[in-house]
Design a protein around this motif. Structure first.
Motif, PDB file in Angstrom:
ATOM      1  N   ARG A 256       0.850  -1.196   0.000  1.00  0.00           N
ATOM      2  CA  ARG A 256       0.000   0.000   0.000  1.00  0.00           C
ATOM      3  C   ARG A 256       0.877   1.233   0.000  1.00  0.00           C
ATOM      4  N   ASN A 257       0.323   2.315  -0.536  1.00  0.00           N
ATOM      5  CA  ASN A 257       1.037   3.604  -0.597  1.00  0.00           C
ATOM      6  C   ASN A 257       2.438   3.419  -1.172  1.00  0.00           C
ATOM      7  N   ALA A 258       2.505   2.698  -2.295  1.00  0.00           N
ATOM      8  CA  ALA A 258       3.813   2.325  -2.848  1.00  0.00           C
ATOM      9  C   ALA A 258       4.008   2.895  -4.251  1.00  0.00           C
ATOM     10  N   VAL A 259       5.274   3.080  -4.600  1.00  0.00           N
ATOM     11  CA  VAL A 259       5.658   3.348  -5.983  1.00  0.00           C
ATOM     12  C   VAL A 259       6.261   2.054  -6.526  1.00  0.00           C
ATOM     13  N   MET A 260       5.806   1.645  -7.708  1.00  0.00           N
ATOM     14  CA  MET A 260       6.308   0.423  -8.327  1.00  0.00           C
ATOM     15  C   MET A 260       7.441   0.787  -9.283  1.00  0.00           C
ATOM     16  N   ILE A 261       8.591   0.164  -9.093  1.00  0.00           N
ATOM     17  CA  ILE A 261       9.763   0.419  -9.928  1.00  0.00           C
ATOM     18  C   ILE A 261       9.983  -0.781 -10.844  1.00  0.00           C
ATOM     19  N   ALA A 262      10.084  -0.514 -12.137  1.00  0.00           N
ATOM     20  CA  ALA A 262      10.331  -1.594 -13.099  1.00  0.00           C
ATOM     21  C   ALA A 262      10.933  -0.992 -14.362  1.00  0.00           C
ATOM     22  N   GLY A 263      11.535  -1.850 -15.157  1.00  0.00           N
ATOM     23  CA  GLY A 263      12.056  -1.407 -16.441  1.00  0.00           C
ATOM     24  C   GLY A 263      10.938  -0.885 -17.327  1.00  0.00           C
ATOM     25  N   GLY A 264      11.240   0.144 -18.099  1.00  0.00           N
ATOM     26  CA  GLY A 264      10.226   0.720 -18.977  1.00  0.00           C
ATOM     27  C   GLY A 264       9.767  -0.210 -20.075  1.00  0.00           C
ATOM     28  N   ASP A 265      10.506  -1.296 -20.293  1.00  0.00           N
ATOM     29  CA  ASP A 265      10.141  -2.264 -21.328  1.00  0.00           C
ATOM     30  C   ASP A 265       9.309  -3.414 -20.776  1.00  0.00           C
ATOM     31  N   ARG A 266       8.945  -3.377 -19.493  1.00  0.00           N
ATOM     32  CA  ARG A 266       8.165  -4.457 -18.872  1.00  0.00           C
ATOM     33  C   ARG A 266       6.685  -4.076 -18.837  1.00  0.00           C
ATOM     34  N   ALA A 267       6.050  -4.055 -20.004  1.00  0.00           N
ATOM     35  CA  ALA A 267       4.650  -3.639 -20.090  1.00  0.00           C
ATOM     36  C   ALA A 267       3.737  -4.567 -19.305  1.00  0.00           C
ATOM     37  N   ASP A 268       4.069  -5.852 -19.235  1.00  0.00           N
ATOM     38  CA  ASP A 268       3.224  -6.798 -18.505  1.00  0.00           C
ATOM     39  C   ASP A 268       3.207  -6.490 -17.011  1.00  0.00           C
ATOM     40  N   PRO A 304       0.051   8.294 -11.799  1.00  0.00           N
ATOM     41  CA  PRO A 304       1.145   8.930 -12.535  1.00  0.00           C
ATOM     42  C   PRO A 304       2.214   7.924 -12.953  1.00  0.00           C
ATOM     43  N   VAL A 305       2.789   8.157 -14.121  1.00  0.00           N
ATOM     44  CA  VAL A 305       3.881   7.331 -14.625  1.00  0.00           C
ATOM     45  C   VAL A 305       5.104   8.219 -14.775  1.00  0.00           C
ATOM     46  N   LEU A 306       6.180   7.841 -14.083  1.00  0.00           N
ATOM     47  CA  LEU A 306       7.417   8.610 -14.094  1.00  0.00           C
ATOM     48  C   LEU A 306       8.467   7.834 -14.866  1.00  0.00           C
ATOM     49  N   LEU A 307       9.306   8.548 -15.588  1.00  0.00           N
ATOM     50  CA  LEU A 307      10.326   7.914 -16.419  1.00  0.00           C
ATOM     51  C   LEU A 307      11.697   8.475 -16.074  1.00  0.00           C
ATOM     52  N   VAL A 308      12.665   7.573 -15.802  1.00  0.00           N
ATOM     53  CA  VAL A 308      14.046   7.985 -15.544  1.00  0.00           C
ATOM     54  C   VAL A 308      14.973   7.231 -16.490  1.00  0.00           C
ATOM     55  N   GLN A 309      16.154   7.794 -16.697  1.00  0.00           N
ATOM     56  CA  GLN A 309      17.134   7.179 -17.593  1.00  0.00           C
ATOM     57  C   GLN A 309      17.973   6.118 -16.892  1.00  0.00           C
ATOM     58  N   SER A 310      18.083   6.188 -15.585  1.00  0.00           N
ATOM     59  CA  SER A 310      18.966   5.287 -14.845  1.00  0.00           C
ATOM     60  C   SER A 310      18.420   3.866 -14.838  1.00  0.00           C
ATOM     61  N   ASP A 311      19.299   2.895 -14.524  1.00  0.00           N
ATOM     62  CA  ASP A 311      18.871   1.499 -14.461  1.00  0.00           C
ATOM     63  C   ASP A 311      18.091   1.250 -13.169  1.00  0.00           C
ATOM     64  N   THR A 312      17.485   0.064 -13.081  1.00  0.00           N
ATOM     65  CA  THR A 312      16.591  -0.227 -11.960  1.00  0.00           C
ATOM     66  C   THR A 312      17.331  -0.227 -10.625  1.00  0.00           C
ATOM     67  N   ARG A 313      18.506  -0.842 -10.584  1.00  0.00           N
ATOM     68  CA  ARG A 313      19.225  -0.915  -9.309  1.00  0.00           C
ATOM     69  C   ARG A 313      19.603   0.477  -8.808  1.00  0.00           C
ATOM     70  N   THR A 314      20.109   1.313  -9.693  1.00  0.00           N
ATOM     71  CA  THR A 314      20.461   2.683  -9.295  1.00  0.00           C
ATOM     72  C   THR A 314      19.231   3.440  -8.833  1.00  0.00           C
ATOM     73  N   THR A 315      18.136   3.262  -9.556  1.00  0.00           N
ATOM     74  CA  THR A 315      16.898   3.962  -9.215  1.00  0.00           C
ATOM     75  C   THR A 315      16.373   3.530  -7.858  1.00  0.00           C
ATOM     76  N   VAL A 316      16.436   2.239  -7.580  1.00  0.00           N
ATOM     77  CA  VAL A 316      16.004   1.736  -6.267  1.00  0.00           C
ATOM     78  C   VAL A 316      16.800   2.399  -5.150  1.00  0.00           C
ATOM     79  N   ASP A 317      18.113   2.488  -5.327  1.00  0.00           N
ATOM     80  CA  ASP A 317      18.956   3.123  -4.302  1.00  0.00           C
ATOM     81  C   ASP A 317      18.553   4.577  -4.089  1.00  0.00           C
ATOM     82  N   ARG A 318      18.285   5.278  -5.193  1.00  0.00           N
ATOM     83  CA  ARG A 318      17.922   6.699  -5.081  1.00  0.00           C
ATOM     84  C   ARG A 318      16.553   6.871  -4.432  1.00  0.00           C
TER      85      ARG A 318
END
Length: 355
Positions: A256-268, A304-318
């Motif tokens: 709950r009250n979460a942001v989901m982080i995934a690669g932008g190519d993982r449409a499923d 909302p859908v947010l887009l970043v250039q960094s990879d998933t691991r870096t994004t998770v850390d940030r």
């Protein structure tokens, strides 16, 4: 003049809001109140200078005339720590700078609220932890602590031992409803029996919980690609879409009250996250723009859908860093903290040394 140093067992517990709320309360009780944060750790770059945002808010909220270099004499950045280790910063000089700033700011006050660091270990490289600081400026110390499980009592006792006679007492902050009975019936009597005063338990409050999606996007430099979706929702945790869509959906529905982080190519995985009511935003990594089917569904759901250039691991850390430290501290959040303190903390006893 009395000095109250507000420190915490860890970052992200709400120390700043409590420090500023107490300062504002004392000011409204007709006291001359000053504020400083000797070692700035919540850093942000603006106009070519790196500064901690908390003293900026304090100066505005408390109508202070002091300059930023007085309110925050040490910018405790990674660069600063490296300079200390290389012998290019003298700990003795840094300590003198902090004490001089404190004495200048305190000269016309009868209460100085001093905001400490993110934990009792911060400042060790310059021999100026919050324990050292309390001694240097002759301050009493308020310890702000969280409580999730009974093992957290160890942290409070360890901090109390380090602070010794400087400790004025403890405030437990952001306490979940499920923990209040245990704190009231077991933990508080135990601590007070060990000579650790407890001023009160501040309940978790939805208005102060988590980070607005807008602030998360700003902190990450993310592009908002979902049209008119609101960014007002607050996120308190993240979940990573690193599995198949069926398994991911079960995981997403448990949060709950979460942001989901995934690669932008993982449409499923993105589509699965949009089926979970506890997912407040999608954060897509790798610079891949999601398909229109996902964006259309996100618009329909108001996610909302947010887009970043960094990879998933870096994004998770940030993201972990942003959620841990928090970003939004405004006049309203301080006022709400003040309301909660008035309802659940013995503020009269806490501020009594300044009377």
């Amino acid at each position: 003049m009395n000095a109250l140093l507000v420190t915490s067992t860890d970052a992200g517990i709400g120390k700043t809001a409590i420090a500023l709320a107490l300062a504002a309360e004392a000011r409204d009780r007709d006291r001359e109140v000053g504020y400083m944060k000797p070692t700035g750790t919540r850093l942000r770059s603006a106009t070519g200078k790196t500064r901690d945002e908390d003293p900026m808010l304090a100066r505005e909220l408390l109508d202070l005339d002091a300059e930023m270099h007085e309110l925050e004499p040490v910018v405790y950045s990674p660069t600063f720590v490296r300079e200390v280790m290389r012998g290019r910063e003298d700990p003795g000089e840094v300590r003198s700078r902090v004490v001089d700033s404190f004495e200048t700011l305190a000269a016309e006050t009868d209460l100085m609220v001093v905001e400490g660091s993110d934990g009792l270990a911060t400042g060790s490289v310059i021999d100026l932890t919050d324990v050292d600081l309390a001694e240097a400026i002759d301050a009493g110390v308020l310890l702000v602590a969280g409580y999730d499980e009974v093992g957290d009592v160890d942290e409070v006792l360890a901090a109390a031992e380090q602070l010794g006679e400087r400790l004025a007492g403890v405030v437990f902050n952001r306490v979940a409803d499920a923990a209040i009975d245990e704190l009231t019936e077991d933990v508080v009597p135990f601590l007070e029996g060990r000579g650790v005063p407890v001023f009160g338990l501040v309940p978790r409050d939805e208005e102060l919980a988590g980070v607005p999606v807008a602030d998360l996007a700003e902190s990450l430099g993310a592009e908002v690609v979902s049209g008119d979706a609101t960014l007002d929702a607050r996120v308190e945790r993240f979940t990573v879409g690193a599995m198949g869509s069926d398994s991911a959906l079960g995981q997403f529905r448990r949060t709950r009250n979460a942001v989901m982080i995934a690669g932008g190519d993982r449409a499923d995985v993105q589509a699965a996250a949009l089926e979970a009511p506890g997912v407040e935003a999608l954060l897509l990594t790798g610079g891949f723009r999601p398909p229109e089917s996902v964006l259309g569904r996100a618009r329909d759901e108001g996610v909302p859908v947010l887009l970043v250039q960094s990879d998933t691991r870096t994004t998770v850390d940030r993201v972990e860093g942003v959620l841990h430290s928090g970003r939004t501290r405004t006049e309203r959040t301080v006022e709400r903290a003040r309301e909660l303190l008035a309802e659940s903390v013995d503020v009269d006893r806490l501020l009594s040394p300044a009377e």
